[in-house]
Motif scaffolding. Structure first.
Motif, PDB file in Angstrom:
ATOM      1  N   LEU A 197      32.071 -27.354  20.506  1.00  0.00           N
ATOM      2  CA  LEU A 197      30.835 -26.872  19.889  1.00  0.00           C
ATOM      3  C   LEU A 197      30.174 -25.909  20.867  1.00  0.00           C
ATOM      4  O   LEU A 197      29.841 -26.291  21.993  1.00  0.00           O
ATOM      5  CB  LEU A 197      29.889 -28.028  19.550  1.00  0.00           C
ATOM      6  N   ILE A 198      30.004 -24.658  20.417  1.00  0.00           N
ATOM      7  CA  ILE A 198      29.462 -23.628  21.321  1.00  0.00           C
ATOM      8  C   ILE A 198      28.067 -23.189  20.902  1.00  0.00           C
ATOM      9  O   ILE A 198      27.446 -22.372  21.577  1.00  0.00           O
ATOM     10  CB  ILE A 198      30.413 -22.409  21.399  1.00  0.00           C
ATOM     11  N   GLY A 199      27.570 -23.690  19.762  1.00  0.00           N
ATOM     12  CA  GLY A 199      26.241 -23.290  19.280  1.00  0.00           C
ATOM     13  C   GLY A 199      25.233 -24.406  19.456  1.00  0.00           C
ATOM     14  O   GLY A 199      25.578 -25.546  19.784  1.00  0.00           O
ATOM     15  N   GLU A 208      33.378 -23.593  17.439  1.00  0.00           N
ATOM     16  CA  GLU A 208      32.509 -23.408  16.272  1.00  0.00           C
ATOM     17  C   GLU A 208      31.068 -23.472  16.752  1.00  0.00           C
ATOM     18  O   GLU A 208      30.759 -24.182  17.706  1.00  0.00           O
ATOM     19  CB  GLU A 208      32.757 -24.520  15.234  1.00  0.00           C
ATOM     20  N   ASN A 209      30.170 -22.735  16.058  1.00  0.00           N
ATOM     21  CA  ASN A 209      28.784 -22.777  16.519  1.00  0.00           C
ATOM     22  C   ASN A 209      27.854 -23.514  15.565  1.00  0.00           C
ATOM     23  O   ASN A 209      26.684 -23.662  15.851  1.00  0.00           O
ATOM     24  CB  ASN A 209      28.257 -21.367  16.822  1.00  0.00           C
ATOM     25  N   LYS A 210      28.379 -23.981  14.424  1.00  0.00           N
ATOM     26  CA  LYS A 210      27.526 -24.703  13.484  1.00  0.00           C
ATOM     27  C   LYS A 210      28.144 -26.058  13.135  1.00  0.00           C
ATOM     28  O   LYS A 210      29.332 -26.140  12.788  1.00  0.00           O
ATOM     29  CB  LYS A 210      27.370 -23.890  12.194  1.00  0.00           C
ATOM     30  N   LEU A 231      28.766 -25.148  33.575  1.00  0.00           N
ATOM     31  CA  LEU A 231      27.672 -24.353  33.014  1.00  0.00           C
ATOM     32  C   LEU A 231      28.204 -23.338  32.012  1.00  0.00           C
ATOM     33  O   LEU A 231      29.361 -22.914  32.078  1.00  0.00           O
ATOM     34  CB  LEU A 231      26.935 -23.604  34.131  1.00  0.00           C
ATOM     35  N   MET A 232      27.329 -22.938  31.094  1.00  0.00           N
ATOM     36  CA  MET A 232      27.683 -21.964  30.067  1.00  0.00           C
ATOM     37  C   MET A 232      26.532 -20.977  29.912  1.00  0.00           C
ATOM     38  O   MET A 232      25.368 -21.334  30.124  1.00  0.00           O
ATOM     39  CB  MET A 232      27.912 -22.733  28.756  1.00  0.00           C
ATOM     40  N   THR A 233      26.848 -19.743  29.554  1.00  0.00           N
ATOM     41  CA  THR A 233      25.782 -18.784  29.239  1.00  0.00           C
ATOM     42  C   THR A 233      26.216 -17.837  28.133  1.00  0.00           C
ATOM     43  O   THR A 233      27.409 -17.582  27.946  1.00  0.00           O
ATOM     44  CB  THR A 233      25.311 -18.003  30.487  1.00  0.00           C
ATOM     45  N   VAL A 234      25.229 -17.358  27.376  1.00  0.00           N
ATOM     46  CA  VAL A 234      25.442 -16.367  26.304  1.00  0.00           C
ATOM     47  C   VAL A 234      24.451 -15.222  26.524  1.00  0.00           C
ATOM     48  O   VAL A 234      23.356 -15.235  25.982  1.00  0.00           O
ATOM     49  CB  VAL A 234      25.181 -16.957  24.895  1.00  0.00           C
ATOM     50  N   PRO A 235      24.818 -14.236  27.333  1.00  0.00           N
ATOM     51  CA  PRO A 235      23.890 -13.112  27.520  1.00  0.00           C
ATOM     52  C   PRO A 235      23.748 -12.308  26.229  1.00  0.00           C
ATOM     53  O   PRO A 235      24.635 -12.356  25.367  1.00  0.00           O
ATOM     54  CB  PRO A 235      24.565 -12.260  28.600  1.00  0.00           C
ATOM     55  N   ALA A 259      39.385 -19.952  20.802  1.00  0.00           N
ATOM     56  CA  ALA A 259      39.356 -19.067  19.641  1.00  0.00           C
ATOM     57  C   ALA A 259      38.146 -19.448  18.789  1.00  0.00           C
ATOM     58  O   ALA A 259      38.083 -20.541  18.235  1.00  0.00           O
ATOM     59  CB  ALA A 259      40.644 -19.205  18.836  1.00  0.00           C
ATOM     60  N   VAL A 260      37.179 -18.544  18.726  1.00  0.00           N
ATOM     61  CA  VAL A 260      35.925 -18.843  18.018  1.00  0.00           C
ATOM     62  C   VAL A 260      36.116 -18.532  16.532  1.00  0.00           C
ATOM     63  O   VAL A 260      36.215 -17.375  16.129  1.00  0.00           O
ATOM     64  CB  VAL A 260      34.753 -18.045  18.614  1.00  0.00           C
ATOM     65  N   SER A 261      36.185 -19.597  15.744  1.00  0.00           N
ATOM     66  CA  SER A 261      36.603 -19.480  14.338  1.00  0.00           C
ATOM     67  C   SER A 261      35.442 -19.582  13.365  1.00  0.00           C
ATOM     68  O   SER A 261      35.657 -19.739  12.160  1.00  0.00           O
ATOM     69  CB  SER A 261      37.654 -20.551  14.053  1.00  0.00           C
ATOM     70  N   VAL A 307      36.764 -18.863  28.116  1.00  0.00           N
ATOM     71  CA  VAL A 307      36.267 -17.656  27.453  1.00  0.00           C
ATOM     72  C   VAL A 307      36.262 -17.908  25.954  1.00  0.00           C
ATOM     73  O   VAL A 307      37.166 -18.537  25.408  1.00  0.00           O
ATOM     74  CB  VAL A 307      37.073 -16.385  27.821  1.00  0.00           C
ATOM     75  N   ARG A 308      35.217 -17.430  25.294  1.00  0.00           N
ATOM     76  CA  ARG A 308      34.993 -17.716  23.871  1.00  0.00           C
ATOM     77  C   ARG A 308      35.197 -16.435  23.070  1.00  0.00           C
ATOM     78  O   ARG A 308      34.338 -15.562  23.062  1.00  0.00           O
ATOM     79  CB  ARG A 308      33.567 -18.245  23.676  1.00  0.00           C
ATOM     80  N   VAL A 309      36.340 -16.318  22.424  1.00  0.00           N
ATOM     81  CA  VAL A 309      36.720 -15.043  21.804  1.00  0.00           C
ATOM     82  C   VAL A 309      36.912 -15.219  20.301  1.00  0.00           C
ATOM     83  O   VAL A 309      37.758 -16.006  19.866  1.00  0.00           O
ATOM     84  CB  VAL A 309      38.009 -14.493  22.458  1.00  0.00           C
ATOM     85  N   GLY A 310      36.107 -14.501  19.514  1.00  0.00           N
ATOM     86  CA  GLY A 310      36.182 -14.584  18.057  1.00  0.00           C
ATOM     87  C   GLY A 310      36.768 -13.350  17.421  1.00  0.00           C
ATOM     88  O   GLY A 310      37.932 -13.316  17.001  1.00  0.00           O
ATOM     89  N   SER A 311      35.972 -12.282  17.340  1.00  0.00           N
ATOM     90  CA  SER A 311      36.368 -11.131  16.527  1.00  0.00           C
ATOM     91  C   SER A 311      37.637 -10.438  17.024  1.00  0.00           C
ATOM     92  O   SER A 311      38.371  -9.876  16.209  1.00  0.00           O
ATOM     93  CB  SER A 311      35.205 -10.141  16.407  1.00  0.00           C
ATOM     94  N   SER A 312      37.942 -10.479  18.300  1.00  0.00           N
ATOM     95  CA  SER A 312      39.189  -9.857  18.766  1.00  0.00           C
ATOM     96  C   SER A 312      40.421 -10.591  18.256  1.00  0.00           C
ATOM     97  O   SER A 312      41.513 -10.025  18.249  1.00  0.00           O
ATOM     98  CB  SER A 312      39.255  -9.806  20.298  1.00  0.00           C
TER      99      SER A 312
HETATM  100  C1  LIG Z   1      30.368 -16.023  17.984  1.00  0.00           C
HETATM  101  C2  LIG Z   1      30.329 -16.490  19.389  1.00  0.00           C
HETATM  102  C3  LIG Z   1      31.309 -16.061  20.311  1.00  0.00           C
HETATM  103  C4  LIG Z   1      32.430 -15.098  19.967  1.00  0.00           C
HETATM  104  O1  LIG Z   1      31.947 -13.815  19.753  1.00  0.00           O
HETATM  105  P1  LIG Z   1      32.966 -12.559  19.550  1.00  0.00           P
HETATM  106  O2  LIG Z   1      32.141 -11.396  19.949  1.00  0.00           O
HETATM  107  O3  LIG Z   1      33.335 -12.555  18.118  1.00  0.00           O
HETATM  108  O4  LIG Z   1      34.118 -12.788  20.433  1.00  0.00           O
HETATM  109  C5  LIG Z   1      31.228 -16.562  21.601  1.00  0.00           C
HETATM  110  N1  LIG Z   1      30.262 -17.416  21.977  1.00  0.00           N
HETATM  111  C6  LIG Z   1      29.317 -17.856  21.133  1.00  0.00           C
HETATM  112  C7  LIG Z   1      28.285 -18.808  21.622  1.00  0.00           C
HETATM  113  C8  LIG Z   1      29.318 -17.409  19.803  1.00  0.00           C
HETATM  114  O5  LIG Z   1      28.374 -17.849  18.964  1.00  0.00           O
END
Ligand SMILES: *Cc1c(COP(=O)(O)O)cnc(C)c1O
Length: 230
Positions: free
Chosen positions: A76-78, A55-57, A158-162, A32-34, A215-220
């Motif tokens: 830490l995802i950022g 968290e990304n920061k 491994l991780m990716t953010v397309p 849960a991306v908070s 899976v990294r899910v925030g806004s949902s």
């Molecule tokens: C913010 C963020 C997410 C979550 O994004 P949502 O679209 O809100 O689910 C996932 N991964 C990373 C690296 C993020 O910075």
């Protein structure tokens, strides 16, 4: 809008995507991306049973983690700046965003001093997008060889953010590329890379079909973020 209801819905969609792909949903961890949300809001998700948060920061990690129950896990995802490693390591179980050998070595050294064994992922810029952090796919094999020799860090995958695309199917090739890279590098190096961190709110179902284990899910879960409040 209720976070408990959103969470239940997302957990159900994770299970549906796993079933569709013929996978066991126990092999998929929902993070849960908070980011941007205060402790009071995050607590609602914890009360509803969520245990792993992203968290990304670093600033937000330092503020929130000590304020919440110790049994919660934080990833830490950022992007991690080297000078923040010492502060963040005691608070995060996994760092998804390791994007250089130098950073992995520094995490390893500081983890040794702190007697920690953090799990890490290598962030890969599979789409070769100039605007994104991450290793080039061509660098990954060498770095896996080096990082797997380190004493303290546990390289898990491994991780990716397309880049965002409103059509999840457009992102599928990048998720598939990360999985194929993992298979190729694991075979070439003999290093198991069991975790693939990929997929966000709008595309996690596709990522799960392509093999995501995190899976990294925030806004949902939490709703739309308001960055002006930071
Ligand atoms: C913010 C963020 C997410 C979550 O994004 P949502 O679209 O809100 O689910 C996932 N991964 C990373 C690296 C993020 O910075």
């Amino acid at each position: 809008m209720s976070i408990a209801k959103n969470l239940k819905d997302v957990v159900g969609r994770v299970a549906d995507a796993a079933a569709k792909a013929g996978r066991d949903s126990n092999g998929i961890t929902l993070i849960a991306v908070s980011k941007t949300w205060p402790v009071s809001v995050i607590q609602e998700a914890a009360d509803a049973g969520q245990r792993v948060f992203g968290e990304n920061k670093v600033q937000e990690v330092l503020k929130k983690v000590p304020a919440m129950a110790p049994e919660l896990k934080w990833h830490l995802i950022g992007h991690l700046q080297k000078n923040k490693t010492r502060k963040v390591l005691p608070l995060c179980a996994m760092i998804h965003s390791v994007d250089s050998l130098a950073l992995a070595q520094q995490i390893d050294r500081i983890a040794g001093e702190l007697a920690l064994t953090p799990e890490i992922l290598l962030q890969v810029n599979v789409a070769a997008d100039d605007a994104k952090f991450g290793l080039a796919a061509s660098e990954v094999e060498n770095i896996v060889n080096e990082v797997s020799q380190l004493e303290q860090v546990k390289l898990r995958g491994l991780m990716t953010v397309p880049a965002f695309d409103p059509y999840p199917e457009k992102v599928r090739p990048h998720f598939a590329a990360l999985r194929e890279l993992r298979e190729r590098v694991a075979a070439a190096t003999g290093v198991e890379l069991p975790e693939l961190s990929m997929g966000m709110s709008h595309d996690f179902h596709v990522a799960i079909e392509e093999g995501a284990t995190l899976v990294r899910v925030g806004s949902s879960i939490f709703g739309q973020r308001d960055y002006s409040q930071r």
